[in-house]
Design an enzyme around this catalytic site. Structure first.
Site, PDB file in Angstrom:
ATOM      1  N   ARG A 122       0.325 126.195 142.725  1.00  0.00           N
ATOM      2  CA  ARG A 122       1.611 125.454 142.631  1.00  0.00           C
ATOM      3  C   ARG A 122       1.473 123.983 143.008  1.00  0.00           C
ATOM      4  O   ARG A 122       2.431 123.337 143.402  1.00  0.00           O
ATOM      5  CB  ARG A 122       2.684 126.114 143.495  1.00  0.00           C
ATOM      6  CG  ARG A 122       2.963 127.542 143.082  1.00  0.00           C
ATOM      7  CD  ARG A 122       4.201 128.079 143.757  1.00  0.00           C
ATOM      8  NE  ARG A 122       4.396 129.472 143.404  1.00  0.00           N
ATOM      9  CZ  ARG A 122       3.826 130.484 144.059  1.00  0.00           C
ATOM     10  NH1 ARG A 122       3.068 130.250 145.103  1.00  0.00           N
ATOM     11  NH2 ARG A 122       4.040 131.719 143.670  1.00  0.00           N
ATOM     12  N   LYS A 144       1.445 111.413 133.694  1.00  0.00           N
ATOM     13  CA  LYS A 144       1.606 112.356 132.585  1.00  0.00           C
ATOM     14  C   LYS A 144       0.331 113.180 132.496  1.00  0.00           C
ATOM     15  O   LYS A 144      -0.766 112.625 132.378  1.00  0.00           O
ATOM     16  CB  LYS A 144       1.807 111.622 131.256  1.00  0.00           C
ATOM     17  CG  LYS A 144       3.240 111.184 131.016  1.00  0.00           C
ATOM     18  CD  LYS A 144       3.400 110.704 129.583  1.00  0.00           C
ATOM     19  CE  LYS A 144       4.793 110.185 129.317  1.00  0.00           C
ATOM     20  NZ  LYS A 144       4.929 109.636 127.964  1.00  0.00           N
ATOM     21  N   GLU A 186      -4.469  99.413 123.603  1.00  0.00           N
ATOM     22  CA  GLU A 186      -3.422  99.645 124.616  1.00  0.00           C
ATOM     23  C   GLU A 186      -3.235  98.397 125.490  1.00  0.00           C
ATOM     24  O   GLU A 186      -2.125  98.093 125.918  1.00  0.00           O
ATOM     25  CB  GLU A 186      -3.764 100.866 125.486  1.00  0.00           C
ATOM     26  CG  GLU A 186      -3.914 102.175 124.718  1.00  0.00           C
ATOM     27  CD  GLU A 186      -2.598 102.818 124.264  1.00  0.00           C
ATOM     28  OE1 GLU A 186      -1.505 102.302 124.591  1.00  0.00           O
ATOM     29  OE2 GLU A 186      -2.678 103.855 123.559  1.00  0.00           O
ATOM     30  N   LYS A 228       2.155  98.813 133.459  1.00  0.00           N
ATOM     31  CA  LYS A 228       2.489 100.232 133.337  1.00  0.00           C
ATOM     32  C   LYS A 228       3.169 100.740 134.609  1.00  0.00           C
ATOM     33  O   LYS A 228       4.160 101.457 134.549  1.00  0.00           O
ATOM     34  CB  LYS A 228       1.246 101.070 133.020  1.00  0.00           C
ATOM     35  CG  LYS A 228       1.600 102.544 132.932  1.00  0.00           C
ATOM     36  CD  LYS A 228       0.783 103.362 132.007  1.00  0.00           C
ATOM     37  CE  LYS A 228       1.384 104.779 131.916  1.00  0.00           C
ATOM     38  NZ  LYS A 228       0.592 105.706 131.155  1.00  0.00           N
ATOM     39  N   GLU A 238      10.408 109.261 131.817  1.00  0.00           N
ATOM     40  CA  GLU A 238      10.714 108.839 130.442  1.00  0.00           C
ATOM     41  C   GLU A 238      12.102 109.263 129.981  1.00  0.00           C
ATOM     42  O   GLU A 238      12.258 109.873 128.930  1.00  0.00           O
ATOM     43  CB  GLU A 238       9.637 109.343 129.473  1.00  0.00           C
ATOM     44  CG  GLU A 238       9.672 108.571 128.158  1.00  0.00           C
ATOM     45  CD  GLU A 238       8.470 108.822 127.245  1.00  0.00           C
ATOM     46  OE1 GLU A 238       7.340 108.938 127.735  1.00  0.00           O
ATOM     47  OE2 GLU A 238       8.717 108.883 126.034  1.00  0.00           O
ATOM     48  N   ARG A 242      10.604 104.017 129.960  1.00  0.00           N
ATOM     49  CA  ARG A 242       9.192 104.380 129.764  1.00  0.00           C
ATOM     50  C   ARG A 242       8.842 104.555 128.288  1.00  0.00           C
ATOM     51  O   ARG A 242       7.679 104.397 127.898  1.00  0.00           O
ATOM     52  CB  ARG A 242       8.845 105.655 130.562  1.00  0.00           C
ATOM     53  CG  ARG A 242       7.361 105.943 130.556  1.00  0.00           C
ATOM     54  CD  ARG A 242       6.943 106.961 131.603  1.00  0.00           C
ATOM     55  NE  ARG A 242       5.518 107.240 131.491  1.00  0.00           N
ATOM     56  CZ  ARG A 242       4.792 107.855 132.394  1.00  0.00           C
ATOM     57  NH1 ARG A 242       5.354 108.273 133.512  1.00  0.00           N
ATOM     58  NH2 ARG A 242       3.506 108.061 132.201  1.00  0.00           N
ATOM     59  N   ASN A 246       5.458 103.604 124.256  1.00  0.00           N
ATOM     60  CA  ASN A 246       5.078 104.237 122.987  1.00  0.00           C
ATOM     61  C   ASN A 246       5.069 103.237 121.825  1.00  0.00           C
ATOM     62  O   ASN A 246       5.040 103.642 120.662  1.00  0.00           O
ATOM     63  CB  ASN A 246       6.029 105.396 122.667  1.00  0.00           C
ATOM     64  CG  ASN A 246       5.900 106.514 123.677  1.00  0.00           C
ATOM     65  OD1 ASN A 246       4.802 106.773 124.176  1.00  0.00           O
ATOM     66  ND2 ASN A 246       7.008 107.148 124.006  1.00  0.00           N
ATOM     67  N   HIS A 249       3.151 103.834 118.622  1.00  0.00           N
ATOM     68  CA  HIS A 249       2.725 105.234 118.632  1.00  0.00           C
ATOM     69  C   HIS A 249       3.386 106.082 117.539  1.00  0.00           C
ATOM     70  O   HIS A 249       2.821 107.085 117.125  1.00  0.00           O
ATOM     71  CB  HIS A 249       2.977 105.870 120.004  1.00  0.00           C
ATOM     72  CG  HIS A 249       1.988 105.427 121.047  1.00  0.00           C
ATOM     73  ND1 HIS A 249       1.759 104.099 121.344  1.00  0.00           N
ATOM     74  CD2 HIS A 249       1.157 106.122 121.862  1.00  0.00           C
ATOM     75  CE1 HIS A 249       0.840 104.020 122.299  1.00  0.00           C
ATOM     76  NE2 HIS A 249       0.456 105.232 122.629  1.00  0.00           N
ATOM     77  N   HIS A 253       0.721 107.920 115.522  1.00  0.00           N
ATOM     78  CA  HIS A 253       0.522 109.369 115.504  1.00  0.00           C
ATOM     79  C   HIS A 253       0.452 109.888 114.073  1.00  0.00           C
ATOM     80  O   HIS A 253      -0.280 110.841 113.790  1.00  0.00           O
ATOM     81  CB  HIS A 253       1.638 110.080 116.280  1.00  0.00           C
ATOM     82  CG  HIS A 253       1.387 110.071 117.765  1.00  0.00           C
ATOM     83  ND1 HIS A 253       2.355 110.355 118.696  1.00  0.00           N
ATOM     84  CD2 HIS A 253       0.272 109.797 118.474  1.00  0.00           C
ATOM     85  CE1 HIS A 253       1.843 110.268 119.908  1.00  0.00           C
ATOM     86  NE2 HIS A 253       0.583 109.910 119.806  1.00  0.00           N
ATOM     87  N   HIS A 266      -7.356 107.603 119.118  1.00  0.00           N
ATOM     88  CA  HIS A 266      -5.955 107.319 119.446  1.00  0.00           C
ATOM     89  C   HIS A 266      -5.677 105.799 119.439  1.00  0.00           C
ATOM     90  O   HIS A 266      -4.735 105.334 118.801  1.00  0.00           O
ATOM     91  CB  HIS A 266      -5.652 107.938 120.812  1.00  0.00           C
ATOM     92  CG  HIS A 266      -4.281 107.688 121.307  1.00  0.00           C
ATOM     93  ND1 HIS A 266      -3.161 108.274 120.749  1.00  0.00           N
ATOM     94  CD2 HIS A 266      -3.822 106.880 122.304  1.00  0.00           C
ATOM     95  CE1 HIS A 266      -2.089 107.856 121.393  1.00  0.00           C
ATOM     96  NE2 HIS A 266      -2.463 107.012 122.338  1.00  0.00           N
TER      97      HIS A 266
END
Ligand code: NAD
Ligand code: GLY
Length: 367
Positions: A122, A144, A186, A228, A238, A242, A246, A249, A253, A266
């Site tokens: 946990r 993330k 990035e 960031k 997000e 946030r 992206n 992106h 993607h 990426h």
């Protein structure tokens, strides 16, 4: 030389150290954040070959007891099956609640180790030691964590912050040039969305960055992490701001999906996505042709393509429609306002806008 900054998230705050040749100070950093003495270092064979010994030496000299868990190298292994390998090793070796995990590698290792740490017993503490440019400026900061599902990338994960991020830019000397360029996408993104001066500075420092001049790398990585961190401090999960991270992106993607995962990195896809986002911003009156040209110039200066691969408009629209950033059937785009600012927009009828933008690129069927 070493720079320090903090991600301010109350009792989940943590330091980021950015320096050149600071791997030997990893143990000292972990002592400072009172990291558990028993540490499982998760890495892959590629990174292990370069950095296992110095990392273990740094940990052991500061009194940590470290065990290495190797997982296979590659995005295709960012899966529940690999996660299970990590749990198996932790359980077999008797790792308890007073142990910690350390991610040594790029974003794949970082994401999967973070998720293992979030879920094992946990939740146990973890540290990020990112070794690709992309992971140093993006994935190691902000909490993330995820694994992929056969039906979608990063579909299973958690927000779970590390206790420390230890960035040694010297590791970039062994990184393939293509991966370095992907990380630069990035870095450029941060300039476009938040900091015009930084964007201009990247252009001025192009040769130093490509030559991996340590001080210049440290400054570029530090400023990226600062931007960031500032965004994550305002909107950790997000729900609003946030999403600006992206930028590039949504279309990026689609480029990745249409190529088939693993064909385009990426960061390479994000670079193309940024050019398309900038074109869209211009069509909608937020930016000028000059801004698009400046973004395109900086992207290509770092050896990245600014040209979308030759798929049809329909394929691109369908692939963007499958992206997680679709909300109520509308395409969600981050649009730059000139260079240095941005906002998030839902595009209702993207067909004609994209037909206009994509028709300027060779091989793209827009009818
Ligand atoms: P990666 O982790 O696959 O690393 C790229 C390659 O470089 C790998 O083969 C790796 O073994 C190798 N490598 C790593 N460090 C090296 C070094 N110093 N020298 C030589 N080789 C080295 O790819 P990446 O670009 O770092 O990360 C991509 C992943 O990050 C994706 O899974 C993506 O979803 C994730 N990501 C997560 C976030 C987040 O916020 N969590 C953000 C962006 C991307
Ligand atoms: N890479 C996007 C984010 O961390 O939110």
């Amino acid at each position: 030389m070493m720079e320090r900054l903090d991600v301010g998230l109350g009792d989940r705050s943590y330091p980021i150290w950015v320096g050149d040749g600071i791997m030997h100070r990893l143990g000292e950093a972990l002592v400072e954040v009172e990291f558990p003495r028993r540490v499982a270092v998760v890495t892959n064979p590629t990174v292990s070959g370069f950095y296992r010994e110095p990392v273990l030496a740094a940990l052991e000299s500061a009194g940590f007891q470290a065990t290495v868990i190797e997982i296979p190298d590659g995005e295709q292994y960012k899966t529940l099956q690999t996660l299970e390998l990590i749990y198996d090793a932790l359980i077999r070796d008797g790792f308890d609640r007073y142990s910690g995990l350390l991610a040594l590698g790029g974003g794949v290792v970082g994401d999967i180790t973070g998720f293992a740490a979030a879920t094992y017993l946990r939740g146990v503490p973890f540290v990020q030691v990112p070794t690709t440019l992309l992971s140093q400026v993006d994935s190691s900061v902000g909490g993330k964590t995820a694994v992929n599902h056969p039906l979608g990338k990063n579909m299973i994960g958690a927000f779970y912050q590390p206790r420390h991020v230890h960035i040694d830019v010297a590791t970039l000397r062994t990184l393939p040039r293509r991966e370095f360029a992907a990380g630069m996408a990035e870095v450029i993104k941060y300039g476009v969305i938040r900091d015009r001066d930084f964007f201009c500075w990247l252009g001025e420092q192009k040769d130093q960055l490509l030559d991996l001049v340590p001080d210049t790398l440290v400054q570029a990585v530090k400023r990226s992490c600062q931007i960031k961190a500032n965004v994550v401090e305002i909107d950790e999960k997000e729900s609003s701001l946030r999403a600006i991270l992206n930028y590039g992106h949504t279309f990026g993607h689609a480029v990745e999906t249409l190529a088939g995962y693993g064909v385009v990195c990426h960061g390479e896809a994000v670079a193309i996505g940024m050019v398309i986002a900038a074109e869209l911003s211009t069509q909608l009156g937020f930016a000028t042709e000059k801004d698009v040209a400046a973004i395109r110039t900086l992207i290509t200066a770092f050896g990245l393509s600014a040209t979308p691969p030759a798929h049809s408009l329909d394929d691109y629209l369908a692939a963007m429609g499958r992206d997680k950033k679709v909300k109520d059937g509308m395409l969600r785009f981050v649009l730059n306002h000139g260079i240095g600012d941005c906002s998030v927009h839902d595009i209702r009828s993207p067909e004609s806008l994209f037909a206009r933008i994509l028709s300027q690129f060779p091989g793209i069927q827009v009818k």
